[in-house]
Scaffold this motif. Structure first.
Motif, PDB file in Angstrom:
ATOM      1  N   LEU A   1       0.839  -1.206   0.000  1.00 57.59           N
ATOM      2  CA  LEU A   1       0.000   0.000   0.000  1.00 57.59           C
ATOM      3  C   LEU A   1       0.868   1.249   0.000  1.00 57.59           C
ATOM      4  O   LEU A   1       0.568   2.232  -0.684  1.00 57.59           O
ATOM      5  CB  LEU A   1      -0.936  -0.001   1.214  1.00 57.59           C
ATOM      6  CG  LEU A   1      -2.087  -1.001   1.185  1.00 57.59           C
ATOM      7  CD1 LEU A   1      -2.786  -1.067   2.527  1.00 57.59           C
ATOM      8  CD2 LEU A   1      -3.091  -0.641   0.115  1.00 57.59           C
TER       9      LEU A   1
ATOM     10  N   ARG B   1       3.839   1.583  -1.225  1.00 60.48           N
ATOM     11  CA  ARG B   1       4.404   1.753  -2.554  1.00 60.48           C
ATOM     12  C   ARG B   1       3.401   2.335  -3.528  1.00 60.48           C
ATOM     13  O   ARG B   1       3.747   3.025  -4.465  1.00 60.48           O
ATOM     14  CB  ARG B   1       4.867   0.403  -3.089  1.00 60.48           C
ATOM     15  CG  ARG B   1       6.337   0.301  -3.033  1.00 60.48           C
ATOM     16  CD  ARG B   1       6.879  -0.990  -3.547  1.00 60.48           C
ATOM     17  NE  ARG B   1       8.034  -1.260  -2.735  1.00 60.48           N
ATOM     18  CZ  ARG B   1       8.109  -2.229  -1.853  1.00 60.48           C
ATOM     19  NH1 ARG B   1       7.117  -3.062  -1.709  1.00 60.48           N
ATOM     20  NH2 ARG B   1       9.186  -2.364  -1.124  1.00 60.48           N
ATOM     21  N   LYS B   2       2.131   2.024  -3.311  1.00 58.35           N
ATOM     22  CA  LYS B   2       1.100   2.534  -4.213  1.00 58.35           C
ATOM     23  C   LYS B   2       0.577   3.890  -3.763  1.00 58.35           C
ATOM     24  O   LYS B   2      -0.476   4.343  -4.224  1.00 58.35           O
ATOM     25  CB  LYS B   2      -0.034   1.517  -4.327  1.00 58.35           C
ATOM     26  CG  LYS B   2       0.399   0.323  -5.132  1.00 58.35           C
ATOM     27  CD  LYS B   2      -0.676  -0.714  -5.269  1.00 58.35           C
ATOM     28  CE  LYS B   2      -0.105  -1.926  -5.990  1.00 58.35           C
ATOM     29  NZ  LYS B   2      -0.978  -3.086  -5.850  1.00 58.35           N
TER      30      LYS B   2
ATOM     31  N   ALA C   1      -0.548   5.107  -0.717  1.00 54.31           N
ATOM     32  CA  ALA C   1      -1.726   5.254   0.135  1.00 54.31           C
ATOM     33  C   ALA C   1      -1.466   6.151   1.347  1.00 54.31           C
ATOM     34  O   ALA C   1      -2.387   6.745   1.887  1.00 54.31           O
ATOM     35  CB  ALA C   1      -2.207   3.886   0.597  1.00 54.31           C
TER      36      ALA C   1
ATOM     37  N   TYR D   1      -2.779   0.902 -10.829  1.00 54.30           N
ATOM     38  CA  TYR D   1      -3.453   1.811  -9.900  1.00 54.30           C
ATOM     39  C   TYR D   1      -2.561   2.262  -8.746  1.00 54.30           C
ATOM     40  O   TYR D   1      -1.885   1.462  -8.113  1.00 54.30           O
ATOM     41  CB  TYR D   1      -4.693   1.122  -9.333  1.00 54.30           C
ATOM     42  CG  TYR D   1      -5.441   1.970  -8.364  1.00 54.30           C
ATOM     43  CD1 TYR D   1      -6.142   3.081  -8.799  1.00 54.30           C
ATOM     44  CD2 TYR D   1      -5.437   1.690  -6.997  1.00 54.30           C
ATOM     45  CE1 TYR D   1      -6.822   3.891  -7.913  1.00 54.30           C
ATOM     46  CE2 TYR D   1      -6.113   2.488  -6.098  1.00 54.30           C
ATOM     47  CZ  TYR D   1      -6.799   3.588  -6.566  1.00 54.30           C
ATOM     48  OH  TYR D   1      -7.465   4.387  -5.683  1.00 54.30           O
ATOM     49  N   ARG D   2      -2.557   3.563  -8.511  1.00 51.99           N
ATOM     50  CA  ARG D   2      -1.881   4.115  -7.328  1.00 51.99           C
ATOM     51  C   ARG D   2      -2.878   4.954  -6.555  1.00 51.99           C
ATOM     52  O   ARG D   2      -3.636   5.714  -7.130  1.00 51.99           O
ATOM     53  CB  ARG D   2      -0.699   4.991  -7.745  1.00 51.99           C
ATOM     54  CG  ARG D   2       0.514   4.205  -8.225  1.00 51.99           C
ATOM     55  CD  ARG D   2       1.651   5.155  -8.479  1.00 51.99           C
ATOM     56  NE  ARG D   2       1.945   5.946  -7.278  1.00 51.99           N
ATOM     57  CZ  ARG D   2       2.862   5.613  -6.387  1.00 51.99           C
ATOM     58  NH1 ARG D   2       3.582   4.554  -6.551  1.00 51.99           N
ATOM     59  NH2 ARG D   2       3.066   6.378  -5.335  1.00 51.99           N
ATOM     60  N   PHE D   3      -2.833   4.829  -5.214  1.00 53.22           N
ATOM     61  CA  PHE D   3      -3.814   5.525  -4.389  1.00 53.22           C
ATOM     62  C   PHE D   3      -3.696   7.034  -4.527  1.00 53.22           C
ATOM     63  O   PHE D   3      -4.670   7.752  -4.522  1.00 53.22           O
ATOM     64  CB  PHE D   3      -3.658   5.133  -2.923  1.00 53.22           C
ATOM     65  CG  PHE D   3      -4.036   3.715  -2.664  1.00 53.22           C
ATOM     66  CD1 PHE D   3      -5.368   3.361  -2.570  1.00 53.22           C
ATOM     67  CD2 PHE D   3      -3.076   2.734  -2.544  1.00 53.22           C
ATOM     68  CE1 PHE D   3      -5.739   2.059  -2.348  1.00 53.22           C
ATOM     69  CE2 PHE D   3      -3.434   1.427  -2.326  1.00 53.22           C
ATOM     70  CZ  PHE D   3      -4.765   1.085  -2.227  1.00 53.22           C
ATOM     71  N   ASP D   4      -2.449   7.519  -4.636  1.00 53.05           N
ATOM     72  CA  ASP D   4      -2.292   8.971  -4.666  1.00 53.05           C
ATOM     73  C   ASP D   4      -2.670   9.565  -6.019  1.00 53.05           C
ATOM     74  O   ASP D   4      -3.017  10.728  -6.104  1.00 53.05           O
ATOM     75  CB  ASP D   4      -0.868   9.379  -4.255  1.00 53.05           C
ATOM     76  CG  ASP D   4       0.193   8.565  -4.985  1.00 53.05           C
ATOM     77  OD1 ASP D   4      -0.191   7.649  -5.727  1.00 53.05           O
ATOM     78  OD2 ASP D   4       1.381   8.859  -4.800  1.00 53.05           O
TER      79      ASP D   4
ATOM     80  N   SER E   1      -4.044  -7.329  -2.721  1.00 47.00           N
ATOM     81  CA  SER E   1      -5.003  -6.243  -2.917  1.00 47.00           C
ATOM     82  C   SER E   1      -4.597  -5.342  -4.079  1.00 47.00           C
ATOM     83  O   SER E   1      -4.362  -4.166  -3.913  1.00 47.00           O
ATOM     84  CB  SER E   1      -5.201  -5.421  -1.648  1.00 47.00           C
ATOM     85  OG  SER E   1      -4.030  -4.736  -1.296  1.00 47.00           O
TER      86      SER E   1
END
Lengths: 516, 305
Positions: free
Chosen positions: A132, A134-135, A137, B44-47, B268
């Protein structure tokens, strides 16, 4: 016809504008809050701040914290008590949101993708903290953490700081409570009283003897296995001094920490696997666990007196012992090279959407360093929800007030053993503390975090094959020789070679960085 | 002769107003979320958010088909759904006919309630039933076999029987519920036709065959078409609760939904999940178009659109 298409075009453009407006909405609110924080920093001069690093506390702020657990019935009373204290100490209140166990798997990742504005959340290795992070969050804590939670920062160990780092940035505040990788049988002794069992429990062979005694003398299932799989494979590998690359159970990649430059390998590349599978096949034939255990969803067979022993860690030993002191539970550690579990197995993260990250960190600093706040936060109100007896913690009503689920906030100093804990609990922990040396044995690899972003497809496929073919194989449900060959073939088809190759490079880089 | 859309609105505006809430609901609930399908082609990236993340082509679809599992689970999903569709619908029709033929009122009510009941039992509980019936050591089935002096059977090591077990439980759970729709449709049959048949000397089976079946044929076809539209969606709860984590049975019981759940539970990855949904949706779409075209060719009155 023409009119219809014009109508359609209008409808589409309306919906698209609506979509745009919606996505703009969140950034608009963000803008306005930055404005308000600017405003509050203007008044900063008028009040003197009580916390370090000139944090402005003049404005009352309500922070929000997400934890994973079912909301306890008596939570309101405890929240009120805590908030009174927090308001007094730092003009802040805290609102805890609960994600129920039944929906955490879906809801937890959605927290960070929904754009919802909140401040803090529980995070953990088992909730995919690194992936997370790394993505994108979480907020990076490189500056915030040392500035606004200085006491907490200063108390983190070198290992913990490394573990909190992802791609060169701090993304979480790890727990300050040391836990251990010790693992082994937790077994009942009351059922074998009156037999000639010698009570020895030092090796896997001793455990097998125990299981046979239970089988012969009782009607209990000797070894507790249900749908989440057996952990005997982990124990076997740990017992042989090996370390699971992921740092937790149910992994398929291993290294030998005793080697200078460890090579990653998987089960079928290990020479003792054949012996292990043969042993498990024997256990299956002898009926030490049910033949259809992997479809059994009952996870509390030990607590309910259906099974006699389980394999788990020392905290579970404590719980089982307290629940049924009359069953004489005992624990034995089968891990030959004990290390601290990753400090990020319980951690606190700041959401990307947080509007008050400074205040949130200051609050967290207070919780982890002020015993009064700590107790109000973790346990509630003395006399109502908890009591301290003989320096041990007694929770008075576990259904109404089970205590906070923000396990990450626990610290070694403030944490107390539960009332009624087994006498040897501390002896075990002291022996682990003595054995652990930072930078040696498996402790050296605890900070290594897999980065699977470039091999996600292969890694997911391997995990799947591991569960599909290894789990039944491990329990002797499939033939030890042909089953292992099938597992190997499927793992290779899933791309295990690419996984190992990529992770080996990462591991080598990690080691080079450590030396340098 | 054809008049404009505006004229149509002017003429029937009360009807359009009545239709509006449903249209808005479908638009908001089904069409707007469709834009999320772009996730299937993104890293996909959360930011960066749904629309800001980088494109990564077909990368997200790769894991579905790596090591050949994609075809197996697609085949399983379709075959299970076909089997379940046929058995549960056939059973519901038979149940509906039988219940409609019953004359004793009280008995009819009781039977209807009893067969409706499984609909309310959650799959979690059904999963426990199944385990308690079939487990090797203490299961009901093996206790019976032992009592009869026969060898115990380890059903959990026999993947071949599981399609039938799952099919049986699926039918048990759904046929009572589905039969309500057919009962309603049977109730709508004109009594006069049945009376006329009786006067002509038709027996009960002839009445069912020549009057009841043809009359509920449109309902049957509509129900089938609706079910076909879901043919690539495995009933996740059912498979997950009945099979559990039993790898031995996966090749026989894995459907797209359970495979995706298992693979991505620990990672996820939003993109991969979206890719699986995208794959299911596109295949469903193709299948429903084909089936509808076939129905239309056979008899245009029965087609959905």
């Amino acid at each position: 016809m023409n009119k219809i298409s014009r109508f359609m075009a209008a409808a589409i453009s309306i919906s698209m504008t609506a979509g745009l407006l919606m996505s703009c909405g969140s950034s608009a609110t963000k803008g306005s809050t930055t404005a308000s924080t600017n405003q509050s920093s203007a008044v900063e001069g008028e009040t003197d701040s009580t916390t370090a690093a000139a944090l402005d506390l003049s404005k009352e702020v309500e922070l929000s914290l997400y934890v994973v657990s079912d909301r306890p019935a008596g939570q309101d009373v405890l929240d009120e008590n805590l908030n009174k204290l927090l308001k007094e100490k730092m003009n802040t209140t805290l609102k805890t949101e609960w994600i129920a166990w039944s929906e955490y798997a879906n809801k937890y990742p959605l927290l960070f993708s929904s754009g919802e504005v909140f401040d803090m959340a529980y995070a953990a290795t088992w909730l995919n903290f690194a992936a997370l992070a790394r993505k994108g969050a979480f907020k990076s804590l490189d500056e915030l953490w040392p500035t606004y939670a200085p006491k907490n920062f200063a108390r983190q160990s070198e290992t913990a700081l490394q573990q909190a780092t992802v791609d060169g940035h701090y993304y979480c505040v790890p727990t300050l409570l040391a836990t251990y990788s010790a693992y082994g049988p937790i077994y009942r002794t009351d059922i074998l009283e009156g037999t000639d069992w010698d009570g020895k429990m030092e090796t896997i062979a001793d455990y097998e003897t125990y299981l046979q005694y239970v089988k012969d003398n009782t009607t209990l299932e000797p070894y507790d296995v249900y749908s989440s799989g057996s952990e005997m494979d982990d124990i076997f590998m740990y017992n042989n001094g090996l370390y699971a690359l992921k740092g937790s159970t149910n992994d398929f990649l291993w290294i030998d920490p005793a080697e200078e430059n460890p090579k990653i390998f998987t089960y079928y590349e290990y020479d003792k696997t054949a012996d292990f599978l043969e042993m498990m096949n024997r256990w299956n034939q002898a009926g030490y666990f049910p033949k259809s255990a992997l479809s059994d969803t009952d996870s509390s067979k030990v607590q309910n007196g259906v099974a006699a022993s389980t394999l788990h860690n020392i905290d579970t030993y404590q719980s089982r012992f307290i629940e049924h002191p009359e069953w004489g539970f005992k624990f034995a550690n089968f891990v030959s090279d004990v290390s601290n579990m990753s400090f990020t197995q319980d951690a606190m993260v700041i959401s990307n959407t947080s509007e008050n990250p400074e205040r949130a960190l200051a609050l967290y600093d207070l919780i982890t360093n002020d015993e009064e706040v700590y107790r109000a936060f973790m346990w509630g109100i003395e006399g109502t929800s908890y009591e301290i007896k003989d320096d041990q913690l007694s929770m008075l009503d576990l259904t109404t007030y089970p205590g906070s689920s923000m396990w990450a906030a626990r610290t070694t100093e403030f944490n107390l053993p539960t009332y009624g804990s087994p006498a040897d609990l501390q002896t075990w922990k002291d022996s682990f503390d003595q054995a652990i040396v930072d930078g040696e044995g498996s402790q050296k690899y605890r900070s290594f975090v897999l980065d699977i972003s470039s091999i996600e497809t292969e890694y997911a496929a391997c995990q799947n094959v591991h569960q599909q073919y290894w789990w039944p194989l491990e329990l002797g449900y499939t033939d030890p020789v042909s089953g292992l060959q099938e597992y190997k073939d499927k793992m290779e088809a899933a791309g295990i070679e690419k996984v190992i190759e990529t992770l080996q490079t990462q591991l080598n880089d990690y080691l080079t960085a450590q030396k340098g | 002769m054809k008049q404009g859309f505006l004229h149509e609105i002017k003429k029937n505006h009360p009807l359009f107003i009545m239709l509006l809430p449903a249209v808005i609901l479908v638009f908001v609930m089904s069409y707007i979320p469709m834009s999320g399908l772009v996730l299937a082609f993104k890293n996909y990236r959360f930011d960066k958010g749904v629309f800001g993340s980088d494109w990564n082509g077909l990368e997200n679809f790769r894991y579905l088909f790596s090591s050949g599992t994609g075809w197996l689970i697609t085949k399983n999903t379709i075959l299970y759904n076909l089997l379940n569709l046929i058995t549960s619908q056939a059973l519901s029709i038979i149940l509906a006919v039988i219940i409609s033929e019953m004359r004793a009122r009280l008995y009819k009510r009781v039977v209807q309630s009893v067969i409706f009941f499984p609909y309310f039992v959650s799959w979690v509980i059904v999963g426990t039933f199944v385990y308690n019936i079939f487990n090797y050591e203490t299961g009901v089935m093996n206790n019976l076999l032992t009592a009869l002096g026969k060898e115990k059977i380890n059903v959990y090591a026999l993947p071949a029987v599981w399609p039938w077990i799952i099919c049986a439980f699926n039918a048990w759970k759904w046929s009572g519920y589905n039969s309500i729709i057919y009962i309603a449709s049977i109730t709508g049959i004109d009594e006069q036709c049945l009376e006329a048949a009786e006067i002509d000397g038709a027996n009960i089976f002839q009445k069912i065959w020549y009057i009841t079946f043809p009359s509920i044929k449109p309902t049957i076809i509509t129900m089938l078409l609706l079910q076909v539209g879901r043919i690539l969606r495995g009933d996740f709860e059912m498979f997950y609760q009945i099979v559990g984590n039993n790898g031995q049975l996966y090749n026989a019981t894995d459907v797209i939904d359970t495979y995706v759940f298992r693979s991505l539970q620990q990672n996820s990855n939003m993109g991969m999940t979206a890719a699986a949904t995208f794959y299911q949706s596109v295949l469903c779409f193709v299948i429903i178009i084909i089936v509808n075209a076939l129905v239309k060719r056979a008899d245009p009155d029965y087609a959905l659109f």
